[in-house]
Design a protein around this motif. Structure first.
Motif, PDB file in Angstrom:
ATOM      1  N   TYR A 326      30.419 -50.873 -55.671  1.00 52.78           N
ATOM      2  CA  TYR A 326      30.856 -51.236 -57.026  1.00 52.78           C
ATOM      3  C   TYR A 326      31.580 -50.055 -57.681  1.00 52.78           C
ATOM      4  O   TYR A 326      32.668 -50.217 -58.255  1.00 52.78           O
ATOM      5  CB  TYR A 326      29.645 -51.660 -57.849  1.00 52.78           C
ATOM      6  N   ASP A 327      30.984 -48.860 -57.593  1.00 49.54           N
ATOM      7  CA  ASP A 327      31.602 -47.670 -58.195  1.00 49.54           C
ATOM      8  C   ASP A 327      32.922 -47.329 -57.502  1.00 49.54           C
ATOM      9  O   ASP A 327      33.898 -46.942 -58.158  1.00 49.54           O
ATOM     10  CB  ASP A 327      30.651 -46.470 -58.091  1.00 49.54           C
ATOM     11  N   GLY A 328      32.951 -47.485 -56.161  1.00 51.77           N
ATOM     12  CA  GLY A 328      34.171 -47.199 -55.418  1.00 51.77           C
ATOM     13  C   GLY A 328      35.316 -48.112 -55.820  1.00 51.77           C
ATOM     14  O   GLY A 328      36.468 -47.682 -55.916  1.00 51.77           O
ATOM     15  N   ILE A 329      35.002 -49.373 -56.075  1.00 53.52           N
ATOM     16  CA  ILE A 329      36.026 -50.333 -56.515  1.00 53.52           C
ATOM     17  C   ILE A 329      36.569 -49.940 -57.877  1.00 53.52           C
ATOM     18  O   ILE A 329      37.782 -50.046 -58.133  1.00 53.52           O
ATOM     19  CB  ILE A 329      35.436 -51.760 -56.529  1.00 53.52           C
ATOM     20  N   GLN A 330      35.689 -49.462 -58.748  1.00 54.33           N
ATOM     21  CA  GLN A 330      36.158 -49.021 -60.066  1.00 54.33           C
ATOM     22  C   GLN A 330      37.127 -47.840 -59.934  1.00 54.33           C
ATOM     23  O   GLN A 330      38.073 -47.703 -60.717  1.00 54.33           O
ATOM     24  CB  GLN A 330      34.969 -48.612 -60.954  1.00 54.33           C
ATOM     25  N   ASN A 331      36.892 -46.990 -58.914  1.00 51.66           N
ATOM     26  CA  ASN A 331      37.749 -45.815 -58.701  1.00 51.66           C
ATOM     27  C   ASN A 331      39.094 -46.159 -58.078  1.00 51.66           C
ATOM     28  O   ASN A 331      39.973 -45.293 -58.009  1.00 51.66           O
ATOM     29  CB  ASN A 331      37.041 -44.803 -57.797  1.00 51.66           C
ATOM     30  N   LEU A 332      39.261 -47.409 -57.621  1.00 54.29           N
ATOM     31  CA  LEU A 332      40.512 -47.813 -56.969  1.00 54.29           C
ATOM     32  C   LEU A 332      41.323 -48.792 -57.819  1.00 54.29           C
ATOM     33  O   LEU A 332      42.180 -49.505 -57.306  1.00 54.29           O
ATOM     34  CB  LEU A 332      40.210 -48.444 -55.601  1.00 54.29           C
ATOM     35  N   GLN A 333      41.064 -48.814 -59.104  1.00 53.86           N
ATOM     36  CA  GLN A 333      41.816 -49.699 -59.992  1.00 53.86           C
ATOM     37  C   GLN A 333      43.237 -49.150 -60.193  1.00 53.86           C
ATOM     38  O   GLN A 333      43.493 -47.953 -59.999  1.00 53.86           O
ATOM     39  CB  GLN A 333      41.094 -49.842 -61.328  1.00 53.86           C
ATOM     40  N   PRO A 334      44.207 -50.011 -60.549  1.00 54.73           N
ATOM     41  CA  PRO A 334      45.596 -49.565 -60.742  1.00 54.73           C
ATOM     42  C   PRO A 334      45.703 -48.376 -61.693  1.00 54.73           C
ATOM     43  O   PRO A 334      44.977 -48.288 -62.688  1.00 54.73           O
ATOM     44  CB  PRO A 334      46.276 -50.810 -61.325  1.00 54.73           C
ATOM     45  N   ASN A 335      46.582 -47.442 -61.327  1.00 54.12           N
ATOM     46  CA  ASN A 335      46.866 -46.210 -62.066  1.00 54.12           C
ATOM     47  C   ASN A 335      45.793 -45.134 -61.890  1.00 54.12           C
ATOM     48  O   ASN A 335      45.893 -44.058 -62.488  1.00 54.12           O
ATOM     49  CB  ASN A 335      47.105 -46.469 -63.558  1.00 54.12           C
ATOM     50  N   THR A 444      50.748 -47.186 -53.107  1.00 52.42           N
ATOM     51  CA  THR A 444      50.692 -46.102 -54.089  1.00 52.42           C
ATOM     52  C   THR A 444      52.097 -45.709 -54.542  1.00 52.42           C
ATOM     53  O   THR A 444      53.093 -46.047 -53.895  1.00 52.42           O
ATOM     54  CB  THR A 444      50.003 -44.854 -53.501  1.00 52.42           C
ATOM     55  N   LYS A 445      52.139 -44.982 -55.652  1.00 50.64           N
ATOM     56  CA  LYS A 445      53.405 -44.423 -56.133  1.00 50.64           C
ATOM     57  C   LYS A 445      53.114 -43.058 -56.725  1.00 50.64           C
ATOM     58  O   LYS A 445      52.417 -42.953 -57.743  1.00 50.64           O
ATOM     59  CB  LYS A 445      54.050 -45.335 -57.179  1.00 50.64           C
ATOM     60  N   ASP A 446      53.612 -42.025 -56.063  1.00 46.51           N
ATOM     61  CA  ASP A 446      53.436 -40.643 -56.519  1.00 46.51           C
ATOM     62  C   ASP A 446      51.962 -40.330 -56.790  1.00 46.51           C
ATOM     63  O   ASP A 446      51.594 -39.902 -57.883  1.00 46.51           O
ATOM     64  CB  ASP A 446      54.279 -40.371 -57.755  1.00 46.51           C
ATOM     65  N   THR A 447      51.106 -40.574 -55.799  1.00 52.32           N
ATOM     66  CA  THR A 447      49.659 -40.301 -55.772  1.00 52.32           C
ATOM     67  C   THR A 447      48.822 -41.242 -56.640  1.00 52.32           C
ATOM     68  O   THR A 447      47.593 -41.131 -56.654  1.00 52.32           O
ATOM     69  CB  THR A 447      49.316 -38.836 -56.153  1.00 52.32           C
ATOM     70  N   LEU A 448      49.462 -42.163 -57.364  1.00 52.35           N
ATOM     71  CA  LEU A 448      48.708 -43.117 -58.174  1.00 52.35           C
ATOM     72  C   LEU A 448      48.639 -44.479 -57.474  1.00 52.35           C
ATOM     73  O   LEU A 448      49.595 -44.905 -56.822  1.00 52.35           O
ATOM     74  CB  LEU A 448      49.333 -43.281 -59.560  1.00 52.35           C
ATOM     75  N   ILE A 449      47.533 -45.154 -57.633  1.00 50.98           N
ATOM     76  CA  ILE A 449      47.332 -46.450 -56.985  1.00 50.98           C
ATOM     77  C   ILE A 449      48.102 -47.540 -57.724  1.00 50.98           C
ATOM     78  O   ILE A 449      48.021 -47.656 -58.946  1.00 50.98           O
ATOM     79  CB  ILE A 449      45.828 -46.796 -56.940  1.00 50.98           C
ATOM     80  N   VAL A 450      48.849 -48.321 -56.979  1.00 53.07           N
ATOM     81  CA  VAL A 450      49.510 -49.520 -57.509  1.00 53.07           C
ATOM     82  C   VAL A 450      48.634 -50.736 -57.210  1.00 53.07           C
ATOM     83  O   VAL A 450      48.333 -51.530 -58.089  1.00 53.07           O
ATOM     84  CB  VAL A 450      50.913 -49.703 -56.889  1.00 53.07           C
ATOM     85  N   ASP A 451      48.235 -50.881 -55.948  1.00 52.95           N
ATOM     86  CA  ASP A 451      47.345 -51.972 -55.530  1.00 52.95           C
ATOM     87  C   ASP A 451      46.527 -51.493 -54.333  1.00 52.95           C
ATOM     88  O   ASP A 451      47.068 -51.293 -53.250  1.00 52.95           O
ATOM     89  CB  ASP A 451      48.154 -53.219 -55.161  1.00 52.95           C
ATOM     90  N   ALA A 452      45.232 -51.309 -54.548  1.00 50.63           N
ATOM     91  CA  ALA A 452      44.364 -50.824 -53.471  1.00 50.63           C
ATOM     92  C   ALA A 452      43.756 -51.950 -52.653  1.00 50.63           C
ATOM     93  O   ALA A 452      43.011 -51.694 -51.698  1.00 50.63           O
ATOM     94  CB  ALA A 452      43.246 -49.956 -54.058  1.00 50.63           C
ATOM     95  N   PHE A 453      44.073 -53.200 -53.008  1.00 47.47           N
ATOM     96  CA  PHE A 453      43.482 -54.348 -52.312  1.00 47.47           C
ATOM     97  C   PHE A 453      44.567 -55.329 -51.873  1.00 47.47           C
ATOM     98  O   PHE A 453      44.401 -56.538 -51.909  1.00 47.47           O
ATOM     99  CB  PHE A 453      42.457 -55.039 -53.222  1.00 47.47           C
TER     100      PHE A 453
END
Length: 461
Positions: A326-335, A444-453
């Motif tokens: 659950y915590d890991g999913i929160q860490n992979l949210q967009p941006n 990703t875009k420049d180290t930020l997550i766009v869509d992790a799923f």
């Protein structure tokens, strides 16, 4: 008196010696061609029984004393295989990791059931594309096809029993391997039939379609960690939850609410019908992982579900694992910033994930040497995507393969070494990137997550 005491002492020593000599032992050994690890690890359910190192000739052996009869599995990372053990067995295995399942052969006392389990597994793999075509059929015709496939395997088991002296436990294990693979097809049928035919509603399955359910065991301790049985249990409870809700619950307007509602039903059914503690807990864990990975959002529904799971599970390790998920999913949210994992390039240099994804849109995808068909498919698909979307950098991360084998595969398949990396710590990468299937990709875009799923095959880039 002294002579009498010495005599008793002698009898005691003799008795212990005789007991040790008569104690049941099991031998399990063999040879690994093209090993991918230095060890063989033997498991009973989820617990390590023993581990041994390969010798200079890539051979290994276990000598096991007073071992519990039943289903085990052995692990030669990244591969694993079932092993059924009875008292007095002397089982020898030979396999080539380049064709793991296809090359694996058991010999010696106890080999019959193990070769049979392997053949049933391979037959199941081979017939799956055929069964997928059968899902278009009406229920009666579908049942006849599946029963015919099952009967062929039952006949084979009966012939094996005629030619060999097999115990009741062995016969029960063989029958379970046949039955639960067959029953999974039937549990899937209403949903796959609807999908294949385009029907708007689930097909009516009255009559004898589910007759096999009368004889199933929902509390098998012996089969709790056997994949065909566990797969059946997953689909069975999903089916029960859907059908019971269809009759009595109506529908919700939001898909997220439907998802939560359905999975709470599954939790409740497992909690009420499965009393075998280990089986109950791993089913609850599976439902929780499936729900959170599909929901994969920072939503109040996910928190409601998490609280419900925590109240039902009796396994503290599972509870901690699901909270971490659950915590890991929160860490992979967009941006969110991309996890800074350490992976390896073709020259064995350490490279960080964030450094790879700087300045350009990047798609991270995953593959493993053991999934040969997937590797071929994903390589072709990525080649097409590169031409279609030159604005992206497509980066492959290899998992569960030793480094030298990975280097050979990159070179043999003419993959661009600048865009191929090796992940040595599978568990770390799986957890940090939430890898629940090899079709998953992370954009990703420049180290930020766009869509992790994202899905490599269905996502619009």
């Amino acid at each position: 008196m002294i002579r009498f005491l010495l005599y008793l002492s002698f009898l005691s020593i003799l008795s212990c010696s005789q007991k040790s000599k008569d104690a049941s032992s099991v031998y399990f050994g063999g040879e690994i061609v093209n090993p991918t690890s230095d060890f063989i690890v033997l498991y009973r359910n989820n617990d390590i029984v023993d581990s041994v190192a390969l010798d200079e000739g890539n051979r290994f052996s276990f000598n096991l004393q007073e071992i519990e009869e039943g289903l085990y599995h052995f692990d030669h990372s990244p591969e694993r295989q079932y092993l059924f053990i009875e008292e007095g067995d002397s089982i020898v295995v030979r396999l080539n990791t380049l064709e793991f399942d296809e090359s694996l052969v058991f010999s010696g006392k106890g080999s019959e059931i193990n070769n049979f389990l392997l053949e049933i597994f391979l037959a199941h793999e081979k017939e799956e594309p055929l069964v997928y075509k059968y899902y278009k059929l009406d229920p009666i015709a579908f049942n006849e096809k599946i029963d015919s496939l099952r009967l062929q395997k039952v006949t084979y088991l009966e012939e094996l029993a005629t030619d060999n002296e097999l115990s009741e436990k062995v016969l029960a294990m063989g029958k379970a391997s046949i039955d639960y693979n067959s029953f999974v097809y039937k549990e899937k049928y209403p949903f796959y039939h609807k999908k294949r035919t385009g029907e708007e509603t689930i097909h009516d399955l009255t009559g004898a379609f589910y007759d096999y359910r009368k004889d199933i065991d929902l509390n098998s301790k012996d089969l709790a960690y056997f994949r065909p049985y566990f797969d059946f249990m997953k689909y069975h409870f999903g089916n029960l939850a859907y059908m019971s809700c269809l009759k009595s619950c109506g529908t919700q307007s939001e898909s997220s609410s439907k998802h939560l509602h359905h999975n709470k039903h599954k939790l409740k059914l497992v909690d009420s019908l499965v009393k075998e503690t280990d089986l109950r807990d791993i089913l609850l864990r599976n439902i929780a992982m499936d729900y959170l990975l599909k929901e994969h959002s920072s939503s109040k529904e996910s928190k409601i579900f998490l609280d419900k799971f925590q109240s039902l599970s009796s396994n503290d390790m599972h509870k901690e694992e699901i909270v971490d998920l659950y915590d890991g999913i929160q860490n992979l949210q967009p941006n969110s910033i991309l996890p800074n994992l350490d992976i390896t390039d073709i020259d064995s240099n350490s490279v960080y994930l964030r450094d790879i994804s700087k300045k350009k849109k990047t798609v991270f995808y995953f593959w493993t040497a053991s999934q040969k068909r997937h590797f071929r498919n994903v390589t072709r698909h990525v080649s097409r995507l590169k031409k279609k979307h030159p604005e992206y950098r497509f980066v492959g991360i290899n998992l569960r393969t030793n480094h030298s084998q990975w280097v050979s595969l990159v070179k043999e398949n003419n993959l661009d070494p600048k865009n191929q990396f090796h992940g040595a710590d599978f568990k770390e990468i799986q957890t940090a990137m939430m890898i629940d299937g090899l079709n998953k990709c992370v954009i990703t875009k420049d180290t930020l997550i766009v869509d992790a799923f994202a899905n490599l095959y269905t996502t619009s880039f």
